[in-house]
Design an enzyme around this catalytic site. Structure first.
Site, PDB file in Angstrom:
ATOM      1  N   ARG A 227      80.961  70.652  80.756  1.00 51.27           N
ATOM      2  CA  ARG A 227      80.438  69.371  80.234  1.00 51.27           C
ATOM      3  C   ARG A 227      78.983  69.186  80.652  1.00 51.27           C
ATOM      4  O   ARG A 227      78.152  68.730  79.882  1.00 51.27           O
ATOM      5  CB  ARG A 227      81.287  68.173  80.716  1.00 51.27           C
ATOM      6  CG  ARG A 227      80.598  66.838  80.458  1.00 51.27           C
ATOM      7  CD  ARG A 227      81.504  65.623  80.518  1.00 51.27           C
ATOM      8  NE  ARG A 227      82.457  65.664  81.604  1.00 51.27           N
ATOM      9  CZ  ARG A 227      82.169  65.476  82.897  1.00 51.27           C
ATOM     10  NH1 ARG A 227      80.932  65.213  83.276  1.00 51.27           N
ATOM     11  NH2 ARG A 227      83.108  65.554  83.811  1.00 51.27           N
TER      12      ARG A 227
ATOM     13  N   ASP B 133      64.198  59.447  63.502  1.00 53.92           N
ATOM     14  CA  ASP B 133      65.330  60.214  62.972  1.00 53.92           C
ATOM     15  C   ASP B 133      64.765  61.128  61.884  1.00 53.92           C
ATOM     16  O   ASP B 133      64.349  60.670  60.818  1.00 53.92           O
ATOM     17  CB  ASP B 133      66.394  59.259  62.409  1.00 53.92           C
ATOM     18  CG  ASP B 133      67.638  59.989  61.930  1.00 53.92           C
ATOM     19  OD1 ASP B 133      67.538  61.186  61.598  1.00 53.92           O
ATOM     20  OD2 ASP B 133      68.716  59.357  61.862  1.00 53.92           O
TER      21      ASP B 133
ATOM     22  N   LYS C 244      73.573  68.090  59.150  1.00 58.92           N
ATOM     23  CA  LYS C 244      72.912  68.226  57.856  1.00 58.92           C
ATOM     24  C   LYS C 244      72.104  69.537  57.823  1.00 58.92           C
ATOM     25  O   LYS C 244      72.692  70.583  57.900  1.00 58.92           O
ATOM     26  CB  LYS C 244      72.058  66.988  57.589  1.00 58.92           C
ATOM     27  CG  LYS C 244      72.745  65.651  57.995  1.00 58.92           C
ATOM     28  CD  LYS C 244      73.981  65.311  57.208  1.00 58.92           C
ATOM     29  CE  LYS C 244      74.833  64.198  57.799  1.00 58.92           C
ATOM     30  NZ  LYS C 244      74.141  62.970  58.169  1.00 58.92           N
TER      31      LYS C 244
HETATM   32  C1  LIG Z   1      74.411  61.773  58.988  1.00 63.42           C
HETATM   33  C2  LIG Z   1      73.289  61.052  59.592  1.00 63.42           C
HETATM   34  C3  LIG Z   1      73.383  60.496  60.891  1.00 63.42           C
HETATM   35  C4  LIG Z   1      74.659  60.527  61.699  1.00 63.42           C
HETATM   36  O1  LIG Z   1      74.999  61.812  62.079  1.00 63.42           O
HETATM   37  P1  LIG Z   1      76.505  62.331  62.321  1.00 63.42           P
HETATM   38  O2  LIG Z   1      76.301  63.752  62.698  1.00 63.42           O
HETATM   39  O3  LIG Z   1      77.242  62.140  61.010  1.00 63.42           O
HETATM   40  O4  LIG Z   1      77.089  61.491  63.393  1.00 63.42           O
HETATM   41  C5  LIG Z   1      72.257  59.872  61.414  1.00 63.42           C
HETATM   42  N1  LIG Z   1      71.112  59.771  60.702  1.00 63.42           N
HETATM   43  C6  LIG Z   1      70.995  60.272  59.454  1.00 63.42           C
HETATM   44  C7  LIG Z   1      69.712  60.118  58.725  1.00 63.42           C
HETATM   45  C8  LIG Z   1      72.080  60.921  58.850  1.00 63.42           C
HETATM   46  O5  LIG Z   1      71.944  61.400  57.619  1.00 63.42           O
END
Ligand SMILES: *Cc1c(COP(=O)(O)O)cnc(C)c1O
Length: 387
Positions: free
Chosen positions: A52, A177, A202
């Site tokens: 962890r 982000d 993604k």
């Molecule tokens: C999918 C996504 C998230 C969240 O991520 P997860 O891996 O699904 O928890 C955060 N920000 C953006 C822009 C996303 O497309």
């Protein structure tokens, strides 16, 4: 393999964090051991003690992410959402955060339904740069931006946000982000952001088979605080997922470049089609933030995401998404395969209609995640579905 700071992106993607083990394995094995032998009490043989706290596959991935984002430090988590949660958990009780209005739905949910419960208050703004001076309070500790936004693909000038925020109070952290672009298209730390985050689910993993999150920073202090929370909270990825995401990342430049080039052609086609009302795509010269795109994205590329309004209202959008052959109707994005969705009733279904439409998410809006199939086949698919 040692990666040099002068190496280009593709070289870094393939070799950063890719260490050859004691057996000479060219690809690092998956290290499933939860615990590691010590030679004397509290004297581990190597750098690992318990999985962890740290694991070889996670460490490799973290090193690769830091390298690709031009950061000194990287951290990986069990999802993009866990990454967000850990950053917001790091804020002191009673602090205030400011976020762009059309932030990812899960991030909005965390701000408004979880962070507030531990005493972090949030404000959202659809006009961040102009409103920042009035929104910043003495207890503001964080500004959260996402560029381009989902699903209307508005682009924010990161450098301008950083300059504006730091002038008001240099202790306010700016978090970006960068999920929609990936480190190949943009590196927010270069523009002064304190932390860059990704849902690696993604583009970074890129094969729609891992849920994982990452962040990178240049600050030792931020890194140590977040690493402490990574271990204390324990929202870590499995060694297998870390290994898969690291494998996926090695082709990031090829995938994202192709997806962008194909998306450009599809967006240009959509923009002149009589069945289309409007197209949101950062690669189009008509995009309202095109000047920022040119300065902030590699080669001015627009990325793999497009959204457009189709004639025929909600019904038109619904029909279109059922007529495509290659674009699969599904949430998520950034994989090798093309996907499409209707945000108003899928990813953004939880937002009240008025608030949704205020940011451009109409019932007739269709979002495409352009994959890396042959672009001629993708174009033909869009054309036949529109007809
Ligand atoms: C999918 C996504 C998230 C969240 O991520 P997860 O891996 O699904 O928890 C955060 N920000 C953006 C822009 C996303 O497309």
């Amino acid at each position: 393999m040692t990666v040099l700071p002068t190496d280009k992106f593709a070289t870094k993607a393939i070799h950063a964090g890719a260490h050859i083990d004691v057996h000479g394995s060219v690809i690092e094995p998956i290290s499933l051991s939860t615990t590691f032998k010590q030679s004397a009490p509290s004297q581990p043989i190597g750098i690992y003690e318990y999985s962890r706290s740290q694991n070889p596959n996670r460490k490799n991935l973290e090193e690769a992410i830091a390298t690709l984002e031009n950061g000194k430090y990287g951290l990986a988590f069990s999802s993009g959402s866990a990454t967000t949660a850990v950053i917001l958990q790091s804020l002191p009780q009673g602090s205030h955060s400011i976020s762009i209005g059309d932030v990812y739905g899960g991030t909005h949910r965390y701000f408004t339904k979880v962070a507030n419960a531990h005493g972090v208050e949030s404000t959202f703004s659809n006009n961040l740069i102009e409103e920042l001076p009035t929104l910043v309070k003495p207890n503001t500790r964080l500004v959260w931006i996402e560029s381009p936004t989902n699903p209307t693909l508005k682009v924010t000038d990161i450098q301008l946000v950083v300059d504006t925020v730091k002038k008001l109070n240099k202790d306010i952290l700016v978090v970006v982000d960068n999920t929609f672009l990936s480190p190949y298209l943009s590196n927010p730390l270069n523009f002064g952001a304190d932390i860059v985050v990704h849902s690696a689910t993604k583009y970074i993993n890129g094969h729609s088979d891992v849920v994982l999150g990452v962040l990178a920073t240049n600050s030792k202090e931020i890194y140590e605080r977040l690493q402490f929370l990574q271990n204390a909270i324990g929202a870590i990825p499995s060694p297998f997922d870390a290994w898969l995401a690291h494998r996926g990342l090695k082709t990031l430049h090829l995938r994202v470049r192709q997806a962008s080039l194909s998306a450009q052609k599809i967006a240009e086609f959509l923009a002149q089609d009589p069945n289309v009302i409007a197209v949101n795509y950062p690669g189009l010269e008509s995009h309202p933030n095109r000047d920022i795109v040119k300065k902030q994205h590699r080669d001015g590329l627009g990325g793999g995401m497009i959204s457009f309004r189709i004639k025929g209202g909600a019904e038109g959008a619904s029909k279109f998404t059922q007529k495509t052959r290659l674009f699969t109707l599904a949430e998520s994005l950034g994989g090798i395969e093309s996907l499409l969705e209707v945000p108003a009733v899928m990813t953004h279904g939880g937002i009240p209609k008025e608030a949704r439409e205020a940011t451009g998410v109409y019932d007739d809006l269709v979002r495409l995640s352009v994959g890396i199939e042959d672009v001629d086949d993708l174009l033909a698919d869009v054309k036949q579905a529109l007809n």
